[in-house]
Design a protein around this motif. Structure first.
Motif, PDB file in Angstrom:
ATOM      1  N   MET A 278       0.852  -1.210   0.000  1.00 49.46           N
ATOM      2  CA  MET A 278       0.000   0.000   0.000  1.00 49.46           C
ATOM      3  C   MET A 278       0.880   1.251   0.000  1.00 49.46           C
ATOM      4  SD  MET A 278      -3.181  -0.750   2.606  1.00 49.46           S
ATOM      5  CE  MET A 278      -2.395  -1.614   3.950  1.00 49.46           C
ATOM      6  N   ASN A 279       2.180   1.061  -0.213  1.00 48.27           N
ATOM      7  CA  ASN A 279       3.127   2.181  -0.239  1.00 48.27           C
ATOM      8  C   ASN A 279       3.328   2.790   1.148  1.00 48.27           C
ATOM      9  OD1 ASN A 279       4.960   3.490  -1.739  1.00 48.27           O
ATOM     10  ND2 ASN A 279       3.567   5.077  -2.515  1.00 48.27           N
ATOM     11  N   ILE A 280       3.285   1.935   2.162  1.00 45.34           N
ATOM     12  CA  ILE A 280       3.479   2.379   3.553  1.00 45.34           C
ATOM     13  C   ILE A 280       4.721   1.660   4.087  1.00 45.34           C
ATOM     14  CG2 ILE A 280       2.486   2.391   5.875  1.00 45.34           C
ATOM     15  CD1 ILE A 280      -0.323   2.164   4.486  1.00 45.34           C
ATOM     16  N   SER A 281       5.758   2.418   4.435  1.00 43.64           N
ATOM     17  CA  SER A 281       6.959   1.797   5.023  1.00 43.64           C
ATOM     18  C   SER A 281       6.571   1.144   6.338  1.00 43.64           C
ATOM     19  CB  SER A 281       8.033   2.847   5.304  1.00 43.64           C
ATOM     20  OG  SER A 281       8.351   3.524   4.129  1.00 43.64           O
ATOM     21  N   THR A 282       7.106  -0.031   6.586  1.00 42.59           N
ATOM     22  CA  THR A 282       6.669  -0.768   7.772  1.00 42.59           C
ATOM     23  C   THR A 282       7.844  -1.169   8.658  1.00 42.59           C
ATOM     24  OG1 THR A 282       4.800  -1.587   6.505  1.00 42.59           O
ATOM     25  CG2 THR A 282       5.288  -2.744   8.549  1.00 42.59           C
ATOM     26  N   LEU A 283       7.711  -0.834   9.942  1.00 45.07           N
ATOM     27  CA  LEU A 283       8.704  -1.252  10.929  1.00 45.07           C
ATOM     28  C   LEU A 283       8.124  -2.422  11.712  1.00 45.07           C
ATOM     29  CD1 LEU A 283      11.336  -0.711  12.639  1.00 45.07           C
ATOM     30  CD2 LEU A 283       9.836   0.635  14.150  1.00 45.07           C
ATOM     31  N   VAL A 284       8.900  -3.499  11.785  1.00 46.99           N
ATOM     32  CA  VAL A 284       8.484  -4.659  12.576  1.00 46.99           C
ATOM     33  C   VAL A 284       9.320  -4.649  13.856  1.00 46.99           C
ATOM     34  CG1 VAL A 284       8.312  -7.171  12.639  1.00 46.99           C
ATOM     35  CG2 VAL A 284       7.983  -5.953  10.467  1.00 46.99           C
ATOM     36  N   THR A 285       8.642  -4.576  14.991  1.00 48.64           N
ATOM     37  CA  THR A 285       9.385  -4.521  16.263  1.00 48.64           C
ATOM     38  C   THR A 285       8.485  -5.021  17.395  1.00 48.64           C
ATOM     39  OG1 THR A 285      10.758  -3.100  17.664  1.00 48.64           O
ATOM     40  CG2 THR A 285       8.738  -2.101  16.825  1.00 48.64           C
ATOM     41  N   ASN A 286       9.049  -5.092  18.597  1.00 47.35           N
ATOM     42  CA  ASN A 286       8.246  -5.491  19.752  1.00 47.35           C
ATOM     43  C   ASN A 286       7.391  -4.291  20.181  1.00 47.35           C
ATOM     44  OD1 ASN A 286       7.229  -6.288  22.178  1.00 47.35           O
ATOM     45  ND2 ASN A 286       9.204  -6.651  23.177  1.00 47.35           N
ATOM     46  N   THR A 287       6.063  -4.407  20.051  1.00 50.55           N
ATOM     47  CA  THR A 287       5.198  -3.261  20.383  1.00 50.55           C
ATOM     48  C   THR A 287       4.484  -3.426  21.728  1.00 50.55           C
ATOM     49  OG1 THR A 287       3.279  -4.163  19.207  1.00 50.55           O
ATOM     50  CG2 THR A 287       4.782  -2.756  17.929  1.00 50.55           C
ATOM     51  N   ILE A 288       4.793  -4.518  22.428  1.00 54.10           N
ATOM     52  CA  ILE A 288       4.145  -4.730  23.731  1.00 54.10           C
ATOM     53  C   ILE A 288       4.822  -3.848  24.781  1.00 54.10           C
ATOM     54  CG2 ILE A 288       3.617  -6.428  25.536  1.00 54.10           C
ATOM     55  CD1 ILE A 288       2.230  -7.486  23.241  1.00 54.10           C
ATOM     56  N   MET A 289       4.016  -3.026  25.467  1.00 52.37           N
ATOM     57  CA  MET A 289       4.577  -2.127  26.484  1.00 52.37           C
ATOM     58  C   MET A 289       4.198  -2.660  27.865  1.00 52.37           C
ATOM     59  SD  MET A 289       3.766   1.527  24.644  1.00 52.37           S
ATOM     60  CE  MET A 289       2.131   1.077  24.058  1.00 52.37           C
ATOM     61  N   GLU A 290       4.910  -3.723  28.292  1.00 55.18           N
ATOM     62  CA  GLU A 290       4.511  -4.380  29.538  1.00 55.18           C
ATOM     63  C   GLU A 290       4.912  -3.580  30.774  1.00 55.18           C
ATOM     64  OE1 GLU A 290       7.833  -4.741  28.079  1.00 55.18           O
ATOM     65  OE2 GLU A 290       6.913  -6.546  27.254  1.00 55.18           O
ATOM     66  N   ASP A 291       5.910  -2.726  30.637  1.00 55.48           N
ATOM     67  CA  ASP A 291       6.333  -1.881  31.759  1.00 55.48           C
ATOM     68  C   ASP A 291       6.921  -0.589  31.193  1.00 55.48           C
ATOM     69  OD1 ASP A 291       8.760  -2.618  30.699  1.00 55.48           O
ATOM     70  OD2 ASP A 291       9.233  -4.049  32.277  1.00 55.48           O
ATOM     71  N   GLU A 292       7.470   0.235  32.088  1.00 62.12           N
ATOM     72  CA  GLU A 292       7.957   1.543  31.634  1.00 62.12           C
ATOM     73  C   GLU A 292       9.127   1.406  30.662  1.00 62.12           C
ATOM     74  OE1 GLU A 292       8.195   4.822  34.214  1.00 62.12           O
ATOM     75  OE2 GLU A 292       6.264   4.391  35.143  1.00 62.12           O
ATOM     76  N   LEU A 293       9.941   0.361  30.854  1.00 57.03           N
ATOM     77  CA  LEU A 293      11.050   0.140  29.914  1.00 57.03           C
ATOM     78  C   LEU A 293      10.521  -0.204  28.531  1.00 57.03           C
ATOM     79  CD1 LEU A 293      13.860  -1.791  31.835  1.00 57.03           C
ATOM     80  CD2 LEU A 293      13.946   0.482  30.778  1.00 57.03           C
ATOM     81  N   GLY A 294       9.416  -0.950  28.514  1.00 57.59           N
ATOM     82  CA  GLY A 294       8.773  -1.311  27.245  1.00 57.59           C
ATOM     83  C   GLY A 294       8.257  -0.080  26.509  1.00 57.59           C
ATOM     84  N   ARG A 295       7.699   0.867  27.267  1.00 63.21           N
ATOM     85  CA  ARG A 295       7.211   2.121  26.658  1.00 63.21           C
ATOM     86  C   ARG A 295       8.376   2.887  26.043  1.00 63.21           C
ATOM     87  NH1 ARG A 295       3.605   4.380  31.796  1.00 63.21           N
ATOM     88  NH2 ARG A 295       2.398   2.472  32.011  1.00 63.21           N
ATOM     89  N   LEU A 296       9.475   2.916  26.780  1.00 61.63           N
ATOM     90  CA  LEU A 296      10.656   3.658  26.343  1.00 61.63           C
ATOM     91  C   LEU A 296      11.263   2.998  25.102  1.00 61.63           C
ATOM     92  CD1 LEU A 296      11.888   6.133  27.696  1.00 61.63           C
ATOM     93  CD2 LEU A 296      13.453   4.625  28.915  1.00 61.63           C
ATOM     94  N   ARG A 297      11.308   1.669  25.124  1.00 56.27           N
ATOM     95  CA  ARG A 297      11.877   0.917  24.002  1.00 56.27           C
ATOM     96  C   ARG A 297      11.069   1.187  22.737  1.00 56.27           C
ATOM     97  NH1 ARG A 297      10.177  -3.960  25.388  1.00 56.27           N
ATOM     98  NH2 ARG A 297       8.473  -3.555  23.957  1.00 56.27           N
ATOM     99  N   LEU A 298       9.721   1.097  22.838  1.00 62.22           N
ATOM    100  CA  LEU A 298       8.884   1.324  21.655  1.00 62.22           C
ATOM    101  C   LEU A 298       8.986   2.789  21.206  1.00 62.22           C
ATOM    102  CD1 LEU A 298       6.884   0.348  19.543  1.00 62.22           C
ATOM    103  CD2 LEU A 298       5.018   0.743  21.168  1.00 62.22           C
ATOM    104  N   ALA A 299       9.002   3.713  22.163  1.00 64.85           N
ATOM    105  CA  ALA A 299       9.101   5.138  21.811  1.00 64.85           C
ATOM    106  C   ALA A 299      10.395   5.397  21.037  1.00 64.85           C
ATOM    107  CB  ALA A 299       9.059   5.994  23.074  1.00 64.85           C
ATOM    108  N   LYS A 300      11.480   4.776  21.487  1.00 66.86           N
ATOM    109  CA  LYS A 300      12.769   4.980  20.812  1.00 66.86           C
ATOM    110  C   LYS A 300      12.704   4.406  19.384  1.00 66.86           C
ATOM    111  CE  LYS A 300      17.708   4.326  21.365  1.00 66.86           C
ATOM    112  NZ  LYS A 300      17.844   3.996  19.941  1.00 66.86           N
ATOM    113  N   ASP A 301      12.112   3.223  19.260  1.00 62.90           N
ATOM    114  CA  ASP A 301      11.977   2.603  17.925  1.00 62.90           C
ATOM    115  C   ASP A 301      11.147   3.503  17.005  1.00 62.90           C
ATOM    116  OD1 ASP A 301      13.437   0.465  18.744  1.00 62.90           O
ATOM    117  OD2 ASP A 301      11.729  -0.917  18.959  1.00 62.90           O
ATOM    118  N   VAL A 302      10.052   4.068  17.555  1.00 61.93           N
ATOM    119  CA  VAL A 302       9.178   4.922  16.744  1.00 61.93           C
ATOM    120  C   VAL A 302       9.936   6.186  16.310  1.00 61.93           C
ATOM    121  CG1 VAL A 302       7.104   6.396  16.837  1.00 61.93           C
ATOM    122  CG2 VAL A 302       6.999   4.045  17.693  1.00 61.93           C
ATOM    123  N   ILE A 303      10.683   6.791  17.235  1.00 63.44           N
ATOM    124  CA  ILE A 303      11.432   8.017  16.901  1.00 63.44           C
ATOM    125  C   ILE A 303      12.496   7.709  15.832  1.00 63.44           C
ATOM    126  CG2 ILE A 303      13.068   9.731  17.805  1.00 63.44           C
ATOM    127  CD1 ILE A 303      11.420   9.618  20.456  1.00 63.44           C
TER     128      ILE A 303
END
Ligand code: FO1
Length: 311
Positions: A278-303
């Motif tokens: 669909m012409n959408i670049s796709t990032l495959v990563t761990n998106t589960i935010m089980e704790d605060e480190l998980g939120r930080l990890r996903l945020a860093k991947d998104v940035i």
């Protein structure tokens, strides 16, 4: 780099929190859904706004994701004894928020002004904006019970009725809250948090001028659907009831024309090719935010992903 996020309740708040840990206040703003707002027991309640604020302030209940941590339930327990309406649980600390907001709204103050003041009081330095200061009510059309107000469907009926559609009552007259269009215009990129596309992100996009403003910016969405299901909430059930197989692909399709990038969980890696078609670049990563480190990890991947797209 400046990012503006669109967010609903618990899942959106978690990623917004992660992003706020990395991006300074002048580089990160959050626009929040207010379609879930309602009046209950004479109180003006703004659940998604409170969830995002409490989460960024470190005040959120870690078990539910909504409401306050270290909560007590004296008022609620008394209401139960007196056979009051208790289907919507309001803790003592949380009640303080609703009482002050209600009083100030009765005196004509805007939700955006009150939110700004509350954020300051809670020590939040980032800007959190309601999508609008005007009344918008998400209405859920159901097979069994006709049209239900959102919290009636979500909490009182525990999302049990089958969904046939949605309507955002009042949306035609709703103007974006002060700062909303500016936050979109001034952003280098927008992030749609892993919130419910139907009832959390769509109401924000439906506010006058928001969708067209988003269409001028690189947009990255994070899928709330992982392996065909959700961590929390009724999004997957809604897709099924609307005749769409719930998947990260279905979410990408939902936002299709707006997206430059999409983030899916590693369990959905096999969907990457069909989303990229669909012409959408796709990032495959761990998106589960089980704790605060998980939120930080996903945020860093998104940035990092956003950076790679806008270079
Ligand atoms: N969600 C529930 O499932 N049950 C509740 O009793 C409940 C109370 C509640 C009180 C204040 C608040 O800010 C949120 C509350 N929520 C409750 C969550 C909320 O209704 C939903 O999570 C959102 O509207 C969906 O994003």
């Amino acid at each position: 780099m400046k990012i503006t996020a669109l967010a609903g309740g618990v899942g959106g708040a978690k990623l917004a929190h992660g992003l706020s840990q990395i991006l300074p206040p002048d580089q990160f703003t959050i626009i929040v859904n207010t379609g879930d707002d309602f009046e209950h027991l004479g109180l003006y309640i703004s659940p998604d706004l409170d969830t995002v604020c409490y989460t960024l302030a470190g005040l959120a209940n870690p078990l539910t994701g909504w409401g306050r941590k270290d909560e007590s339930w004296h008022a609620f327990n008394e209401m139960e004894k007196l056979a009051g309406q208790t289907w919507f649980r309001l803790g003592d600390r949380d009640l303080g928020t609703h009482l002050v907001r209600t009083e100030r709204r009765k005196h004509g103050e805007k939700l955006s002004t009150i939110t700004q003041n509350f954020c300051r009081a809670w020590g939040i330095e980032h800007t959190i904006l309601p999508m609008t200061d005007d009344p918008v009510y998400t209405m859920v059309a159901t097979k069994e019970m006709g049209e239900l107000a959102f919290q009636e469907y979500f909490v009182h009926q525990r999302c049990e009725p089958s969904v046939t559609g949605f309507r955002f009552d009042g949306i035609e007259k709703a103007l974006p809250a002060p700062g909303v269009l500016e936050a979109i215009d001034q952003a280098d990129a927008l992030v749609f948090c892993p919130s419910n596309p139907w009832v959390s992100i769509d109401p924000i996009l439906a506010v006058a001028g928001v969708r067209s403003a988003c269409a001028t910016k690189p947009v990255v969405a994070v899928s709330p659907i992982i392996g065909g299901d959700v961590v929390k909430g009724p999004a997957a059930k809604m897709y099924r009831e609307l005749g769409i197989q719930p998947s990260a692909y279905a979410v990408a399709k939902h936002y299709e024309n707006l997206l430059q990038g999409f983030v899916v969980d590693t369990v959905d890696a096999e969907l990457q090719a069909s989303i990229e078609a669909m012409n959408i670049s796709t990032l495959v990563t761990n998106t589960i935010m089980e704790d605060e480190l998980g939120r930080l990890r996903l945020a860093k991947d998104v940035i990092d992903f956003v950076n790679s797209l806008i270079k």
